[in-house]
Design a protein around this motif. Structure first.
Motif, PDB file in Angstrom:
ATOM      1  N   ILE A  47     -13.968  30.235 -11.109  1.00  0.00           N
ATOM      2  CA  ILE A  47     -14.689  30.317  -9.831  1.00  0.00           C
ATOM      3  C   ILE A  47     -14.955  31.777  -9.459  1.00  0.00           C
ATOM      4  CG2 ILE A  47     -14.435  29.966  -7.344  1.00  0.00           C
ATOM      5  CD1 ILE A  47     -13.091  27.319  -7.960  1.00  0.00           C
ATOM      6  N   SER A  48     -13.960  32.637  -9.631  1.00  0.00           N
ATOM      7  CA  SER A  48     -14.143  34.056  -9.319  1.00  0.00           C
ATOM      8  C   SER A  48     -15.240  34.664 -10.187  1.00  0.00           C
ATOM      9  CB  SER A  48     -12.826  34.816  -9.533  1.00  0.00           C
ATOM     10  OG  SER A  48     -11.825  34.344  -8.674  1.00  0.00           O
ATOM     11  N   ASN A  49     -15.254  34.305 -11.465  1.00  0.00           N
ATOM     12  CA  ASN A  49     -16.278  34.836 -12.365  1.00  0.00           C
ATOM     13  C   ASN A  49     -17.669  34.350 -12.002  1.00  0.00           C
ATOM     14  OD1 ASN A  49     -14.867  36.584 -14.056  1.00  0.00           O
ATOM     15  ND2 ASN A  49     -14.168  34.939 -15.388  1.00  0.00           N
ATOM     16  N   GLN A 110     -13.155  35.761   2.248  1.00  0.00           N
ATOM     17  CA  GLN A 110     -14.183  35.056   3.023  1.00  0.00           C
ATOM     18  C   GLN A 110     -15.256  34.466   2.109  1.00  0.00           C
ATOM     19  OE1 GLN A 110     -12.809  37.952   3.665  1.00  0.00           O
ATOM     20  NE2 GLN A 110     -12.732  38.454   5.865  1.00  0.00           N
ATOM     21  N   ILE A 111     -15.605  35.200   1.053  1.00  0.00           N
ATOM     22  CA  ILE A 111     -16.607  34.702   0.109  1.00  0.00           C
ATOM     23  C   ILE A 111     -16.117  33.437  -0.581  1.00  0.00           C
ATOM     24  CG2 ILE A 111     -17.818  35.218  -2.051  1.00  0.00           C
ATOM     25  CD1 ILE A 111     -17.794  38.194  -1.150  1.00  0.00           C
ATOM     26  N   LEU A 112     -14.846  33.436  -1.004  1.00  0.00           N
ATOM     27  CA  LEU A 112     -14.282  32.267  -1.672  1.00  0.00           C
ATOM     28  C   LEU A 112     -14.185  31.072  -0.724  1.00  0.00           C
ATOM     29  CD1 LEU A 112     -11.505  34.086  -3.713  1.00  0.00           C
ATOM     30  CD2 LEU A 112     -13.411  32.796  -4.675  1.00  0.00           C
ATOM     31  N   GLN A 113     -13.863  31.332   0.533  1.00  0.00           N
ATOM     32  CA  GLN A 113     -13.766  30.235   1.497  1.00  0.00           C
ATOM     33  C   GLN A 113     -15.128  29.586   1.756  1.00  0.00           C
ATOM     34  OE1 GLN A 113     -11.838  32.254   4.771  1.00  0.00           O
ATOM     35  NE2 GLN A 113      -9.775  31.644   4.093  1.00  0.00           N
ATOM     36  N   LEU A 114     -16.197  30.372   1.643  1.00  0.00           N
ATOM     37  CA  LEU A 114     -17.543  29.813   1.800  1.00  0.00           C
ATOM     38  C   LEU A 114     -17.845  28.772   0.729  1.00  0.00           C
ATOM     39  CD1 LEU A 114     -19.704  32.952   2.712  1.00  0.00           C
ATOM     40  CD2 LEU A 114     -19.165  31.004   4.193  1.00  0.00           C
ATOM     41  N   MET A 115     -17.211  28.920  -0.442  1.00  0.00           N
ATOM     42  CA  MET A 115     -17.419  27.981  -1.540  1.00  0.00           C
ATOM     43  C   MET A 115     -16.584  26.715  -1.382  1.00  0.00           C
ATOM     44  SD  MET A 115     -17.616  30.442  -4.880  1.00  0.00           S
ATOM     45  CE  MET A 115     -18.051  29.039  -5.921  1.00  0.00           C
ATOM     46  N   SER A 251     -27.917  29.568  -7.774  1.00  0.00           N
ATOM     47  CA  SER A 251     -27.976  28.111  -7.879  1.00  0.00           C
ATOM     48  C   SER A 251     -26.737  27.579  -8.600  1.00  0.00           C
ATOM     49  CB  SER A 251     -29.252  27.669  -8.605  1.00  0.00           C
ATOM     50  OG  SER A 251     -29.247  28.050  -9.967  1.00  0.00           O
ATOM     51  N   GLN A 252     -26.250  28.321  -9.617  1.00  0.00           N
ATOM     52  CA  GLN A 252     -25.035  27.908 -10.310  1.00  0.00           C
ATOM     53  C   GLN A 252     -23.825  27.971  -9.385  1.00  0.00           C
ATOM     54  OE1 GLN A 252     -24.488  26.821 -13.698  1.00  0.00           O
ATOM     55  NE2 GLN A 252     -26.667  26.452 -13.393  1.00  0.00           N
ATOM     56  N   LEU A 253     -23.838  28.934  -8.475  1.00  0.00           N
ATOM     57  CA  LEU A 253     -22.757  29.048  -7.499  1.00  0.00           C
ATOM     58  C   LEU A 253     -22.729  27.821  -6.592  1.00  0.00           C
ATOM     59  CD1 LEU A 253     -20.669  31.319  -6.986  1.00  0.00           C
ATOM     60  CD2 LEU A 253     -22.172  32.157  -5.169  1.00  0.00           C
ATOM     61  N   ALA A 396     -30.375  22.463  -8.873  1.00  0.00           N
ATOM     62  CA  ALA A 396     -29.415  22.329  -7.775  1.00  0.00           C
ATOM     63  C   ALA A 396     -29.556  20.979  -7.065  1.00  0.00           C
ATOM     64  CB  ALA A 396     -29.604  23.472  -6.782  1.00  0.00           C
ATOM     65  N   THR A 397     -30.795  20.599  -6.746  1.00  0.00           N
ATOM     66  CA  THR A 397     -31.019  19.349  -6.009  1.00  0.00           C
ATOM     67  C   THR A 397     -30.565  18.139  -6.805  1.00  0.00           C
ATOM     68  OG1 THR A 397     -32.907  20.324  -4.846  1.00  0.00           O
ATOM     69  CG2 THR A 397     -32.743  17.920  -4.853  1.00  0.00           C
TER      70      THR A 397
END
Length: 447
Positions: A47-49, A110-115, A251-253, A396-397
């Motif tokens: 996930i970090s990568n 904060q960035i990780l929590q958004l995911m 989009s992969q994120l 993505a959709t």
């Protein structure tokens, strides 16, 4: 200054192929060695990568613009301009890299929590992202310096540096994951330290090589007096070029966030599968990058018809090799997954996804080769527009619709990948055959 080496697709491609293989091995070494530590650690680093890949793409807009402009200037025998662009790009990516690294260091949690990642992964993901992301400007400089060397034809140099980095990374992983000779067992944190240390040593070495290969030619002392047009040209090519990759990684994120809704096991399966898939399409990546350098030189020299034919020959080669590799990997997929895990559910699902790559990879080859060719020819906006529409409208959709709504899980996600790659690939081929990029070159030269 030494004359740039003579360029052929094979001479350029095999060192690029080995270099990319080594980059992938570095990532796989992290995954394989961490898999002996914990499957959750693998998912956390994966996930970090995903976030770090997005950052690297943002660094790539300078590196891509540099690669194309240096190749075109060398092809046009404008060696002074090539050297000036090189200096400007190194300085630009250093400044940009430091800013992004600071942002990641400060806002990593904060960035990780958004995911919305599972709670059991948050602590390890935060540690890895803070260390590797906080020093990601090192990678920005490695990318820019490597792009310069490759455009001058010195692809072997970047390959050797990557080999050294890979060896150092594996040694560091071993020390901090397994703790021999009294070394502390640090797990994900140790892998992060190993990654940044190997990159720092690699950066020092590749800068030394650059100065040795192009002695007395890079005007670093004149940085602040160089023409502003160099920055404008870098942005003109680099920003749209990176836009396509930025859209893909973003989009992969989002798709990874969808997969996180399925569960940690699904994330781990995706990480393992994509690590294996990288070795299937790395031939196409190497062919695409080698073709970009050659076409950049040809376009700079005004050899448009040769550039047109070169792209189509490279495309056929990339499709053939990717198809053969996908079929070969499908036969041994269960054994490959067995290297990472003994979870039979992961092995069975992952093997099915590898089977689907037999359809996926030829479509991906269109994009890896033709998009690089279009960039080298100065037609940089079209791939971005099509990419944004297809990656978000289809990949993505449909990942959400097929994977979540219809309950197909990762199989539904992979079907959406297939549709996205093939649609974009066919449109890119039509664009290349239209020869619009030749008209754009004439228009730019008249300005």
């Amino acid at each position: 200054m030494k004359k740039p080496v003579k360029l052929t697709l094979f001479a350029l491609t095999w060192p690029i192929f080995i270099e990319i293989s080594l980059h992938m091995l570095m990532g796989n070494a992290d995954t394989l060695m961490l898999s002996q530590f914990s499957d959750n650690s693998v998912a956390a680093v994966g996930i970090s990568n995903q976030i770090l890949f997005l950052i690297i793409v943002m660094f790539g807009f300078v590196a891509t613009g540099t690669s194309i402009l240096v190749a075109q200037y060398i092809g046009a025998e404008r060696h002074r301009s090539a050297a000036e662009i090189s200096v400007v790009s190194i300085a630009a990516n250093l400044g940009f890299g430091v800013l992004l690294s600071m942002a990641i260091f400060i806002f990593n949690e904060q960035i990780l929590q958004l995911m919305d990642i599972p709670n059991e992964l948050l602590a390890e993901s935060t540690v890895y992202l803070k260390i590797v992301g906080g020093l990601s400007f090192i990678q920005a400089l490695i990318m820019t310096t490597g792009a310069i060397l490759r455009s001058y034809g010195y692809t072997k140099d970047a390959m050797y540096v990557t080999l050294g980095m890979n060896i150092l990374n594996v040694i560091g992983n071993y020390l901090f994951i397994f703790g021999p000779m009294g070394f502390p067992i640090l797990g994900v944190e140790g892998v992060a330290y190993s990654t940044v240390t190997s990159r720092l040593i690699g950066l020092i070495i590749i800068l030394i090589i650059l100065l040795k290969r192009i002695p007395n030619a890079l005007p670093f002392k004149e940085l602040f007096s160089l023409p502003n047009t160099h920055i404008k040209n870098l942005l003109r090519i680099g920003v749209p070029s990176a836009g396509e990759q930025l859209s893909y990684n973003a989009s992969q994120l989002v798709i990874t966030a969808f997969i996180a809704m399925i569960g940690t096991e699904a994330i781990t399966t995706k990480v393992y599968t994509q690590n294996i898939m990288m070795f299937i399409f790395l031939f196409a990546i190497a062919i695409g990058q080698g073709t970009q350098i050659i076409i950049g030189h040809m376009v700079g020299a005004g050899k448009y018809e040769e550039a047109y034919k070169r792209c189509l020959k490279s495309l056929k080669l990339a499709i053939l090799i990717s198809l053969i590799m996908a079929i070969a990997f499908s036969f041994v997929s269960r054994s490959l997954f067995g290297l990472f895990t003994d979870n039979q559910d992961i092995i069975t699902l992952g093997s099915t996804l590898i089977l689907l790559t037999i359809i996926l990879e030829p479509g991906r080859s269109f994009n890896l080769v033709i998009i690089n060719a279009l960039r080298a020819a100065g037609d940089v906006r079209f791939p971005v527009y099509i990419g944004i529409a297809s990656m978000w409208g289809i990949a993505a959709t449909l990942s959400y619709v097929l994977g979540i709504v219809f309950g197909l899980g990762l199989i539904g996600v992979w079907i959406s990948f297939i549709l996205d790659e093939w649609l974009r690939g066919i449109l890119m081929l039509r664009r290349w055959r239209s020869r619009i990029w030749i008209r754009k070159q004439f228009a730019q030269r008249e300005q």
